[in-house]
Design an enzyme around this catalytic site. Structure first.
Site, PDB file in Angstrom:
ATOM      1  N   ARG A   1     -19.526 -18.866 -42.145  1.00 23.53           N
ATOM      2  CA  ARG A   1     -18.178 -19.431 -42.430  1.00 23.53           C
ATOM      3  C   ARG A   1     -18.070 -20.877 -42.162  1.00 23.53           C
ATOM      4  O   ARG A   1     -18.747 -21.491 -41.347  1.00 23.53           O
ATOM      5  CB  ARG A   1     -17.016 -18.883 -41.289  1.00 23.53           C
ATOM      6  CG  ARG A   1     -16.749 -17.370 -41.331  1.00 23.53           C
ATOM      7  CD  ARG A   1     -15.754 -16.945 -42.791  1.00 23.53           C
ATOM      8  NE  ARG A   1     -15.512 -15.730 -43.004  1.00 23.53           N
ATOM      9  CZ  ARG A   1     -16.148 -14.811 -43.799  1.00 23.53           C
ATOM     10  NH1 ARG A   1     -17.221 -15.311 -44.254  1.00 23.53           N
ATOM     11  NH2 ARG A   1     -15.793 -13.749 -43.913  1.00 23.53           N
TER      12      ARG A   1
ATOM     13  N   GLU B   1     -11.704 -23.206 -48.275  1.00 27.56           N
ATOM     14  CA  GLU B   1     -11.849 -22.490 -49.484  1.00 27.56           C
ATOM     15  C   GLU B   1     -10.667 -22.314 -50.024  1.00 27.56           C
ATOM     16  O   GLU B   1      -9.459 -21.837 -49.563  1.00 27.56           O
ATOM     17  CB  GLU B   1     -12.781 -21.104 -49.275  1.00 27.56           C
ATOM     18  CG  GLU B   1     -14.259 -21.504 -48.674  1.00 27.56           C
ATOM     19  CD  GLU B   1     -14.817 -20.138 -48.454  1.00 27.56           C
ATOM     20  OE1 GLU B   1     -14.337 -19.112 -48.628  1.00 27.56           O
ATOM     21  OE2 GLU B   1     -15.900 -20.419 -47.655  1.00 27.56           O
TER      22      GLU B   1
ATOM     23  N   HIS C   1     -19.011 -19.437 -52.483  1.00 28.37           N
ATOM     24  CA  HIS C   1     -19.026 -18.177 -51.538  1.00 28.37           C
ATOM     25  C   HIS C   1     -19.515 -16.986 -52.117  1.00 28.37           C
ATOM     26  O   HIS C   1     -18.483 -16.053 -52.610  1.00 28.37           O
ATOM     27  CB  HIS C   1     -17.569 -18.165 -50.978  1.00 28.37           C
ATOM     28  CG  HIS C   1     -17.182 -17.294 -49.849  1.00 28.37           C
ATOM     29  ND1 HIS C   1     -16.644 -17.458 -48.917  1.00 28.37           N
ATOM     30  CD2 HIS C   1     -17.779 -15.982 -49.557  1.00 28.37           C
ATOM     31  CE1 HIS C   1     -16.601 -16.672 -47.867  1.00 28.37           C
ATOM     32  NE2 HIS C   1     -17.669 -15.612 -48.313  1.00 28.37           N
TER      33      HIS C   1
HETATM   34  P1  NAP Z   1     -23.336  -9.360 -36.922  1.00 28.78           P
HETATM   35  O1  NAP Z   1     -24.182  -8.512 -37.339  1.00 28.78           O
HETATM   36  O2  NAP Z   1     -22.058  -9.188 -36.118  1.00 28.78           O
HETATM   37  O3  NAP Z   1     -24.281 -10.831 -36.414  1.00 28.78           O
HETATM   38  C1  NAP Z   1     -23.437 -11.882 -35.844  1.00 28.78           C
HETATM   39  C2  NAP Z   1     -24.769 -12.726 -34.992  1.00 28.78           C
HETATM   40  O4  NAP Z   1     -24.150 -13.803 -34.477  1.00 28.78           O
HETATM   41  C3  NAP Z   1     -25.273 -11.945 -33.740  1.00 28.78           C
HETATM   42  O5  NAP Z   1     -26.452 -12.141 -33.744  1.00 28.78           O
HETATM   43  C4  NAP Z   1     -24.243 -12.634 -32.579  1.00 28.78           C
HETATM   44  O6  NAP Z   1     -25.126 -12.394 -31.230  1.00 28.78           O
HETATM   45  C5  NAP Z   1     -24.262 -14.035 -33.154  1.00 28.78           C
HETATM   46  N1  NAP Z   1     -23.021 -14.667 -32.419  1.00 28.78           N
HETATM   47  C6  NAP Z   1     -21.671 -14.251 -32.475  1.00 28.78           C
HETATM   48  N2  NAP Z   1     -21.246 -15.140 -32.031  1.00 28.78           N
HETATM   49  C7  NAP Z   1     -21.960 -15.987 -31.565  1.00 28.78           C
HETATM   50  C8  NAP Z   1     -21.681 -17.408 -30.810  1.00 28.78           C
HETATM   51  N3  NAP Z   1     -20.392 -17.839 -30.524  1.00 28.78           N
HETATM   52  N4  NAP Z   1     -22.860 -18.157 -30.291  1.00 28.78           N
HETATM   53  C9  NAP Z   1     -24.037 -17.603 -30.857  1.00 28.78           C
HETATM   54  N5  NAP Z   1     -24.157 -16.630 -31.560  1.00 28.78           N
HETATM   55  C10 NAP Z   1     -23.259 -15.998 -31.905  1.00 28.78           C
HETATM   56  O7  NAP Z   1     -22.509 -10.019 -38.363  1.00 28.78           O
HETATM   57  P2  NAP Z   1     -23.411 -10.209 -39.805  1.00 28.78           P
HETATM   58  O8  NAP Z   1     -23.253  -8.666 -40.310  1.00 28.78           O
HETATM   59  O9  NAP Z   1     -24.495 -10.592 -39.726  1.00 28.78           O
HETATM   60  O10 NAP Z   1     -22.466 -11.064 -40.562  1.00 28.78           O
HETATM   61  C11 NAP Z   1     -22.406 -12.282 -39.847  1.00 28.78           C
HETATM   62  C12 NAP Z   1     -21.441 -13.329 -40.656  1.00 28.78           C
HETATM   63  O11 NAP Z   1     -21.760 -13.772 -41.848  1.00 28.78           O
HETATM   64  C13 NAP Z   1     -19.894 -12.600 -40.765  1.00 28.78           C
HETATM   65  O12 NAP Z   1     -19.204 -12.600 -39.649  1.00 28.78           O
HETATM   66  C14 NAP Z   1     -19.341 -13.487 -42.049  1.00 28.78           C
HETATM   67  O13 NAP Z   1     -18.680 -14.596 -41.500  1.00 28.78           O
HETATM   68  C15 NAP Z   1     -20.734 -14.057 -42.676  1.00 28.78           C
HETATM   69  N6  NAP Z   1     -20.702 -13.636 -43.926  1.00 28.78           N
HETATM   70  C16 NAP Z   1     -20.832 -14.287 -44.964  1.00 28.78           C
HETATM   71  C17 NAP Z   1     -20.970 -13.835 -46.432  1.00 28.78           C
HETATM   72  C18 NAP Z   1     -20.862 -14.904 -47.514  1.00 28.78           C
HETATM   73  O14 NAP Z   1     -20.339 -14.171 -48.485  1.00 28.78           O
HETATM   74  N7  NAP Z   1     -21.283 -15.956 -47.346  1.00 28.78           N
HETATM   75  C19 NAP Z   1     -20.999 -12.683 -46.597  1.00 28.78           C
HETATM   76  C20 NAP Z   1     -21.248 -11.731 -45.532  1.00 28.78           C
HETATM   77  C21 NAP Z   1     -21.016 -12.209 -44.419  1.00 28.78           C
HETATM   78  P3  NAP Z   1     -24.362 -12.462 -30.169  1.00 28.78           P
HETATM   79  O15 NAP Z   1     -23.374 -11.356 -30.129  1.00 28.78           O
HETATM   80  O16 NAP Z   1     -25.642 -12.008 -29.209  1.00 28.78           O
HETATM   81  O17 NAP Z   1     -24.048 -13.880 -30.011  1.00 28.78           O
HETATM   82  C1  8YV Z   2     -16.953 -11.661 -49.081  1.00 23.93           C
HETATM   83  C2  8YV Z   2     -17.930 -12.228 -46.923  1.00 23.93           C
HETATM   84  O1  8YV Z   2     -17.071 -12.819 -50.093  1.00 23.93           O
HETATM   85  O2  8YV Z   2     -18.038  -9.972 -46.115  1.00 23.93           O
HETATM   86  C3  8YV Z   2     -17.760 -11.189 -45.576  1.00 23.93           C
HETATM   87  O3  8YV Z   2     -17.832 -11.665 -44.543  1.00 23.93           O
HETATM   88  O4  8YV Z   2     -17.753 -13.501 -46.541  1.00 23.93           O
HETATM   89  C4  8YV Z   2     -18.070 -11.859 -48.125  1.00 23.93           C
HETATM   90  O5  8YV Z   2     -18.822 -10.821 -48.430  1.00 23.93           O
HETATM   91  C5  8YV Z   2     -15.379 -11.916 -48.598  1.00 23.93           C
HETATM   92  O6  8YV Z   2     -15.271 -11.215 -47.514  1.00 23.93           O
HETATM   93  C6  8YV Z   2     -14.652 -11.720 -49.854  1.00 23.93           C
HETATM   94  O7  8YV Z   2     -13.293 -11.546 -49.288  1.00 23.93           O
END
Ligand code: NAP
Ligand code: 8YV
Length: 324
Positions: free
Chosen positions: A234, A263, A281
């Protein structure tokens, strides 16, 4: 009062077209332009049992719907939804984990290579006729070869990125709050320690207060002048003014960003920088992955409305599944 039997679902703001189509087929959807309770009268708000959303849902918006039972968030990241408040009012919140993990990890590798090897710029050079006119595209000063990657957030997506980078022969280290027992990668108790140890920092933690501006000037300086930052979690996790300054002053070498603090507005200062590689994004943005996310949004609503547990409750709301 419709509670318990209607299938009325509110969609505030824009939503993925497959979510819309399925809601129109399977539910009684109500569409409003944005998450503003003033757009509905009290009676209409009382009829709402569910929400499907890809926009910010505040505590006061939740409070405006006395019979709300479930909020289905389109996206695995649900920092825009006040899930703690929802849980305190026994409102279920769901998200879309797993179905997008590989797509996002693939895109992260693409962004990483584009940032290091300047592939978008090299293609633009060819398309502009400059290869034929001026000769070969300049050699890139940066490479993935020999780097050590630090993953800030080794969750579902972070681990999928790490596995891919392992195949590229890259050493992995990571920082999370809790050390994982199922991986051998070196764990760092602090982000500063991780940034000091690596020359490639990949940020994939959730947004929200706990990670707000976590990647600040101190972290960037620890990454160092050959350091590269990749951010796909994020935008709020990166101190953008500090990043712009570090890139302008070459205190880090380059950054690749898929997410931004405000964004869809990426700062002009970043757009103007030659050592920033920027995407709008798009990490999960293929038709097939977005369709899978859409189906999970609607399947969560369907399960809940049929009296079954929600499929993918967020951690704050897991206990609420016991009643369904
Ligand atoms: P997840 O499985 O919940 O993984 C989150 C990771 O972050 C865990 O390893 C967690 O470990 C760590 N974490 C959380 N809070 C933390 C903190 N304060 N300090 C250090 N580490 C921390 O989630 P995910 O499915 O991998 O997704 C991660 C994030 O990617 C989403 O929340 C979203 O914001 C982002 N995302 C972006 C896109 C995009 O389109 N760019 C798409 C999908 C997701 P601990 O709990 O042990 O700290
Ligand atoms: C999407 C994301 O772009 O899953 C997330 O956390 O950031 C992305 O997969 C977004 O959620 C679309 O609204």
């Amino acid at each position: 009062m419709n509670r318990g039997n209607s299938r009325t679902v509110l969609v505030p703001g824009r939503i993925n077209p497959r979510v819309r189509e399925r809601l129109e087929r399977e539910f009684e959807p109500v569409f409003i332009d944005k998450a503003d309770p003033g757009l509905m009268d009290e009676g209409a708000r009382a009829g709402i049992r569910g929400m499907a959303t890809a926009t910010a849902i505040s505590a006061s918006f939740i409070d405006a719907f006395p019979n709300l039972e479930i909020i289905a968030n389109f996206g695995v990241g649900y920092d825009a939804v006040d899930a703690a408040h929802a849980a305190s009012k026994a409102v279920m919140v769901t998200n879309t984990p797993d179905v997008l993990t590989d797509e996002v990890a693939d895109t992260t590798i693409g962004l990483l290579l584009n940032t290091l090897r300047e592939l978008p710029k090299a293609e633009a050079y060819l398309r502009a006729g400059r290869w034929a006119a001026e000769g070969a595209y300049p050699l890139t000063s940066l490479t993935l070869r020999g780097r050590t990657a630090g993953i800030f957030g080794l969750g579902r997506i972070g681990l999928a990125i790490a596995r891919r980078l392992e195949a590229f022969g890259i050493e992995i280290q990571y920082h999370t709050r809790n050390k994982r027992s199922d991986v051998d990668y070196p764990w760092h108790e602090t982000l500063l320690s991780l940034a000091t140890a690596v020359d490639l920092l990949i940020v994939v933690v959730p947004g929200g207060a706990a990670t707000d501006n976590a990647v600040n000037a101190e972290i960037l300086d620890a990454l160092g002048t050959d350091g590269v930052l990749i951010s796909v979690g994020r935008g709020s996790t990166i101190d953008e003014p500090a990043l712009i300054e570090a890139l302008e002053q070459n205190r880090i070498a380059a950054a690749g960003l898929d997410v931004f603090a405000n964004e869809p507005n990426a700062p002009k200062a970043l757009i103007d920088l030659p050592n920033a590689c920027l995407l709008p994004h798009v990490a999960s943005a293929s038709v097939s992955t977005r369709n899978a996310m859409a189906d999970l949004v609607v399947d969560n609503l369907a399960a809940w409305f049929d009296g079954r547990p929600a499929i993918t409750p967020v951690p704050e709301c897991k206990d609420l599944n016991k009643g369904n």
